[in-house]
Design an enzyme around this catalytic site. Structure first.
Site, short mmCIF file in Angstrom:
data_model
loop_
_atom_site.label_atom_id
_atom_site.label_comp_id
_atom_site.label_asym_id
_atom_site.label_seq_id
_atom_site.Cartn_x
_atom_site.Cartn_y
_atom_site.Cartn_z
N GLU A 89 -16.42 -14.05 -10.33
CA GLU A 89 -17.96 -13.63 -10.15
C GLU A 89 -18.98 -14.77 -10.51
O GLU A 89 -18.67 -15.61 -11.19
CB GLU A 89 -18.31 -12.42 -10.92
N CYS A 335 -25.35 -10.95 -18.37
CA CYS A 335 -24.45 -11.67 -19.41
C CYS A 335 -23.69 -10.55 -20.19
O CYS A 335 -23.73 -9.49 -20.50
CB CYS A 335 -25.33 -11.91 -20.52
N1 SAH Z 1 -18.23 -18.51 -22.37
C1 SAH Z 1 -19.36 -19.14 -22.76
C2 SAH Z 1 -20.32 -18.97 -21.50
C3 SAH Z 1 -20.24 -17.55 -20.80
S1 SAH Z 1 -20.77 -16.11 -21.75
C4 SAH Z 1 -20.12 -18.67 -24.02
O1 SAH Z 1 -19.64 -17.64 -24.53
O2 SAH Z 1 -21.19 -19.02 -24.17
C5 SAH Z 1 -22.34 -16.21 -21.39
C6 SAH Z 1 -23.43 -15.43 -22.49
O3 SAH Z 1 -23.31 -14.07 -22.42
C7 SAH Z 1 -22.95 -15.71 -23.96
O4 SAH Z 1 -24.15 -16.32 -24.80
C8 SAH Z 1 -22.50 -14.54 -24.54
O5 SAH Z 1 -22.57 -14.29 -25.90
C9 SAH Z 1 -23.33 -13.40 -23.78
N2 SAH Z 1 -22.78 -12.15 -23.67
C10 SAH Z 1 -21.48 -11.93 -23.55
N3 SAH Z 1 -21.37 -10.41 -23.55
C11 SAH Z 1 -22.69 -9.92 -23.54
C12 SAH Z 1 -23.00 -8.56 -23.26
N4 SAH Z 1 -22.35 -7.51 -22.95
N5 SAH Z 1 -24.47 -8.43 -23.27
C13 SAH Z 1 -25.32 -9.60 -23.43
N6 SAH Z 1 -24.88 -10.70 -23.58
C14 SAH Z 1 -23.48 -10.99 -23.63
#
Ligand code: SAH
Ligand code: SF4
Length: 339
Positions: A89, A335
């Site tokens: 995605e 996110c």
């Molecule tokens: N894998 C990398 C980039 C993708 S995740 C990383 O973790 O940085 C992108 C962001 O989404 C990260 O900061 C993560 O902490 C956040 N994230 C993951 N699950 C989430 C959720 N359910 N709600 C809000 N943010 C979330």
């Protein structure tokens, strides 16, 4: 037979691949691709015979848009199907000023297993290649041409796929193509110290964000298992090294989980972690994912008061802190909802 896609090749690599064609021919193809053209047939400054010869050996793209999910708030999520039928995605986010940001994936699934992230529950199936990353941006641009920023924050851990990602970034930033400014590209990592140092030493000079979530080591080990192999002090040293080399402010992202990481201990640990770094903390309310639990208890969003209180306690300690807008929730394009 699967024909190799040209979309992911930086200009020099394309020139190499298309030899013995002269370099200017490769430049023409590169410009067409950057302009959004998806077939050799549309490259009208090439002779018909050449277009056919290219088409016999190569394809422009390796992926297709298989579904589109627009959210009333301006977010659009694309489901993209790859040559091996796997799906990823990519998302366009629009801010209050209608500046648009493309959010790109780097892996099919993710091996890091953060307990609050939907992608993390899928596990990892493979890394994306440069073409599959470049095409995400091309696909998004076909829906919305004016994309101002790129964030590498979709599915997957970018620093586990840095070499292919570098190639893709080379395509984005080439002035002969899209000419994206490096300042407008942000990579977010769960905290792989070696990868942060690699980025510091070898570039590209893009912005860096760390998904910190909490700086309380014990809690972070339970929420983000990457902490077990990349302890926070080691990650912080890598960030200091990065700042020493790159002189750029970094972002520390904290997904706030209701009743879990908004305690006074979390404030204190964050304050301590920020010391010695030029950093801003970006608070993100956890976006709900059906059925997710942490050690047996269902995860929940923090209340608005919980977020505001957490922010206020950080500000009182002179920490720079911002709050991310909620976008794309209705299409599970926010996110942590990708997958
Ligand atoms: N894998 C990398 C980039 C993708 S995740 C990383 O973790 O940085 C992108 C962001 O989404 C990260 O900061 C993560 O902490 C956040 N994230 C993951 N699950 C989430 C959720 N359910 N709600 C809000 N943010 C979330
Ligand atoms: Fe992977 Fe990032 Fe999700 Fe963690 S938050 S599982 S590193 S995509």
């Amino acid at each position: 037979m699967i024909k190799p896609a040209l979309s992911g090749l930086p200009l020099e690599a394309l020139q190499e691949t298309l030899k013995p064609l002269p370099a200017y021919r490769a430049r023409q193809v590169f410009k067409w691709l950057a302009g959004g053209v998806r077939s050799f047939d549309a490259m009208t400054n090439l002779s018909r015979a050449l277009r056919e010869a290219l088409d016999a050996r190569f394809s422009c793209y390796s992926s297709v848009i298989s579904a589109q999910f627009p959210d009333p708030d301006g977010t659009v999520k694309l489901q993209i199907t790859l040559q091996d039928d796997k799906r990823i995605e990519a998302v366009i986010l629009a801010d209050a000023l209608q500046r648009r940001t493309a959010c790109l994936s780097t892996q099919v699934g993710c091996p890091m297993g953060c307990v609050f992230c939907k992608t993390g529950t899928l596990g990892w199936s493979r890394n994306l290649d440069s073409a599959e990353m470049v095409e995400q941006l091309f696909h998004l641009r076909s829906i919305q041409p004016d994309i101002a920023n790129i964030v590498i924050m979709g599915m997957g851990e970018p620093l586990m796929n840095l070499s292919e990602l570098r190639t893709a970034l080379g395509v984005f930033t080439d002035p002969e193509g899209l000419g994206f400014s490096k300042r407008r590209i942000t990579l977010s990592t769960s905290g792989i110290a070696k990868g942060i140092r690699d980025l510091a030493d070898n570039g590209p000079d893009i912005r860096l964000a760390l998904s910190l979530t909490t700086a309380d080591t014990r809690l972070r080990e339970r929420l983000m298992p990457v902490t077990l192999t990349n302890p926070l002090p080691v990650v912080k040293e890598a960030l200091r090294y990065y700042q020493h080399r790159r002189r750029r402010r970094i972002t520390l992202e904290a997904v706030l989980l209701g009743g879990i990481n908004t305690r006074d201990e979390d404030v204190d640990a964050l304050v301590d972690f920020v010391k010695g770094l030029d950093a801003v903390i970006n608070l993100i309310s956890w976006n709900p994912v059906e059925g997710m639990t942490f050690e047996g208890r269902p995860l929940r969003q923090p209340s608005q008061g919980e977020v505001a209180g957490f922010m206020a306690r950080l500000e009182k300690k002179q920490i720079k802190v911002t709050q991310r807008l909620r976008k794309g929730r209705s299409i599970a394009g926010a996110c942590g909802q990708l997958g």
